[in-house]
Write an enzyme that holds these catalytic residues in place. Structure first.
Site, mmCIF file in Angstrom:
data_model
loop_
_atom_site.group_PDB
_atom_site.id
_atom_site.type_symbol
_atom_site.label_atom_id
_atom_site.label_comp_id
_atom_site.label_asym_id
_atom_site.label_seq_id
_atom_site.Cartn_x
_atom_site.Cartn_y
_atom_site.Cartn_z
ATOM 1 N N GLY A 209 51.464 69.381 -16.993
ATOM 2 C CA GLY A 209 51.816 70.311 -15.931
ATOM 3 C C GLY A 209 53.299 70.496 -15.683
ATOM 4 O O GLY A 209 53.678 71.028 -14.642
ATOM 5 N N GLY A 210 54.149 70.077 -16.606
ATOM 6 C CA GLY A 210 55.579 70.262 -16.416
ATOM 7 C C GLY A 210 55.974 71.729 -16.427
ATOM 8 O O GLY A 210 55.238 72.587 -16.914
ATOM 9 N N ASN B 58 52.628 72.311 -26.126
ATOM 10 C CA ASN B 58 52.413 70.877 -25.874
ATOM 11 C C ASN B 58 51.743 70.172 -27.045
ATOM 12 O O ASN B 58 51.959 68.982 -27.262
ATOM 13 C CB ASN B 58 51.584 70.679 -24.615
ATOM 14 C CG ASN B 58 52.417 70.586 -23.347
ATOM 15 O OD1 ASN B 58 52.114 69.821 -22.453
ATOM 16 N ND2 ASN B 58 53.473 71.376 -23.277
ATOM 17 N N ASN C 167 46.509 65.639 -21.627
ATOM 18 C CA ASN C 167 47.791 64.991 -21.362
ATOM 19 C C ASN C 167 48.220 65.245 -19.929
ATOM 20 O O ASN C 167 48.279 66.393 -19.490
ATOM 21 C CB ASN C 167 48.845 65.547 -22.339
ATOM 22 C CG ASN C 167 50.252 65.071 -22.044
ATOM 23 O OD1 ASN C 167 51.188 65.843 -22.020
ATOM 24 N ND2 ASN C 167 50.409 63.782 -21.832
ATOM 25 N N ARG D 224 60.625 76.643 -23.015
ATOM 26 C CA ARG D 224 59.967 76.237 -21.778
ATOM 27 C C ARG D 224 60.676 76.801 -20.552
ATOM 28 O O ARG D 224 60.021 77.159 -19.566
ATOM 29 C CB ARG D 224 59.887 74.710 -21.700
ATOM 30 C CG ARG D 224 58.861 74.137 -22.669
ATOM 31 C CD ARG D 224 58.585 72.683 -22.418
ATOM 32 N NE ARG D 224 58.055 72.417 -21.092
ATOM 33 C CZ ARG D 224 57.211 71.438 -20.819
ATOM 34 N NH1 ARG D 224 56.775 70.640 -21.775
ATOM 35 N NH2 ARG D 224 56.798 71.236 -19.590
ATOM 36 N N HIS E 65 56.229 59.931 -21.793
ATOM 37 C CA HIS E 65 55.058 60.595 -21.226
ATOM 38 C C HIS E 65 54.368 61.537 -22.204
ATOM 39 O O HIS E 65 53.214 61.879 -22.018
ATOM 40 C CB HIS E 65 55.507 61.382 -19.988
ATOM 41 C CG HIS E 65 54.398 61.956 -19.176
ATOM 42 N ND1 HIS E 65 53.375 61.182 -18.648
ATOM 43 C CD2 HIS E 65 54.122 63.239 -18.792
ATOM 44 C CE1 HIS E 65 52.540 61.957 -17.960
ATOM 45 N NE2 HIS E 65 52.971 63.202 -18.048
ATOM 46 N N TRP E 66 55.058 61.933 -23.253
ATOM 47 C CA TRP E 66 54.571 62.967 -24.168
ATOM 48 C C TRP E 66 54.088 62.318 -25.466
ATOM 49 O O TRP E 66 54.580 62.616 -26.544
ATOM 50 C CB TRP E 66 55.696 63.946 -24.436
ATOM 51 C CG TRP E 66 55.283 65.383 -24.491
ATOM 52 C CD1 TRP E 66 54.075 65.916 -24.189
ATOM 53 C CD2 TRP E 66 56.124 66.480 -24.873
ATOM 54 N NE1 TRP E 66 54.094 67.276 -24.355
ATOM 55 C CE2 TRP E 66 55.338 67.653 -24.771
ATOM 56 C CE3 TRP E 66 57.448 66.577 -25.266
ATOM 57 C CZ2 TRP E 66 55.850 68.916 -25.069
ATOM 58 C CZ3 TRP E 66 57.946 67.832 -25.562
ATOM 59 C CH2 TRP E 66 57.163 68.991 -25.468
#
Length: 283
Positions: free
Chosen positions: A34-35, A43, A102, A182, A263-264
């Site tokens: 959700g970034g 993603n 994710n 992004r 996180h990724w």
């Protein structure tokens, strides 16, 4: 990306959901985080082709993101996302699918499994949101994420700081092109007007926050879905301790913590992640 990728928009519960699809075999939905500026294809850019050799890979843009309709019900965001993805399965004629999620997409997957477990075969959650989030202050990564549309508003500098400082372990591994792409997506006027990921606020904030914390959901203890939780040991967005919380509450949950990873996970450790995913979803 695959040359045989099919892209289309599917009407679901009054929403237009963008979906990319490739490959054949058991259906696997890849649900993105959700970034700011996130989307399904971006993603999972390092995973789609490999997984499509073994599965029917379906990659939606979640509501509020990418080329899908904007706006998310902030009173129950995880439920809203889960209802939308369940509706997508209905429209695609899929009774049961594997879910790979994710962060925000992991929360969507887990909520869908809790609400309708018969629709989920296996589930892989990478640093999922909503795990112990009501039991302490937001992490620095979440504070950066929540602050993106606040104050002075979105900017490329703010997005670059979030991605390089919090999203990944090695900030230099992310190219300027990824950040530029992004950023352009994050400043869509419809997104700026209604940011899809917000910290609960207002009179019902506490109730919403508790609803979004899966560790307070008693249904976890009876969920029979085979689940693999994968967490980067250096995740600065969602605390790695959340993995153990899920293992303690879910009867069929395995946990893998990956060193020197943020996180990724699916992007930072793509080869390892692709191998693990194929193995877990075919056992």
């Amino acid at each position: 990306m695959s040359i045989d990728m099919i892209e289309r928009t599917v009407r679901v519960n009054g929403l237009d959901l963008f979906v990319a699809e490739t490959g054949e075999g058991p259906a696997v939905l890849l649900l993105h985080g959700g970034g700011p500026g996130a989307s399904g294809i971006s993603n999972f850019s390092r995973n789609i082709d490999e997984l499509a050799q073994y599965f029917r890979v379906i990659v939606p843009d979640l509501p509020g993101y990418g080329r899908s309709s904007k706006g998310v019900d902030q009173n129950d965001p995880f439920g809203y996302l889960a209802d939308s993805i369940r509706g997508l399965l209905d429209e695609l004629g899929i009774d049961k699918a594997h879910l790979v999620g994710n962060s925000y997409g992991g929360a969507c997957a887990l909520r869908l499994a809790l609400d309708t477990p018969h629709r989920v075969d296996h589930m892989i959650l990478m640093g999922p949101g909503g795990v112990g989030t009501s039991r302490g202050l937001p992490t620095p990564g979440l504070q950066s994420l929540f602050g993106y549309y606040r104050g002075t508003g979105p900017s490329r500098d703010k997005l670059e700081a979030f991605i390089r400082d919090y999203l990944v372990f090695d900030g230099n591994s992310v190219s300027d092109d990824v950040i530029d792409l992004r950023y352009r997506s994050s400043i869509d006027p419809a997104v700026v007007a209604k940011p899809p990921l917000q910290r609960p606020s207002g009179r019902s904030a506490l109730r919403t926050l508790w609803r979004m914390d899966f560790t307070r959901d008693k249904r976890l203890r009876s969920l029979q879905t085979p689940t693999l939780v994968v967490w980067g040991a250096r995740d600065k967005v969602n605390r790695p301790s959340g993995g153990q919380m899920l293992v303690e509450r879910m009867p069929h949950c395995d946990l893998l913590v990956i060193s020197e990873t943020g996180h990724w996970v699916q992007w930072e450790r793509a080869d390892q992640f692709n191998t693990i995913t194929r193995s877990f979803l075919t056992t």
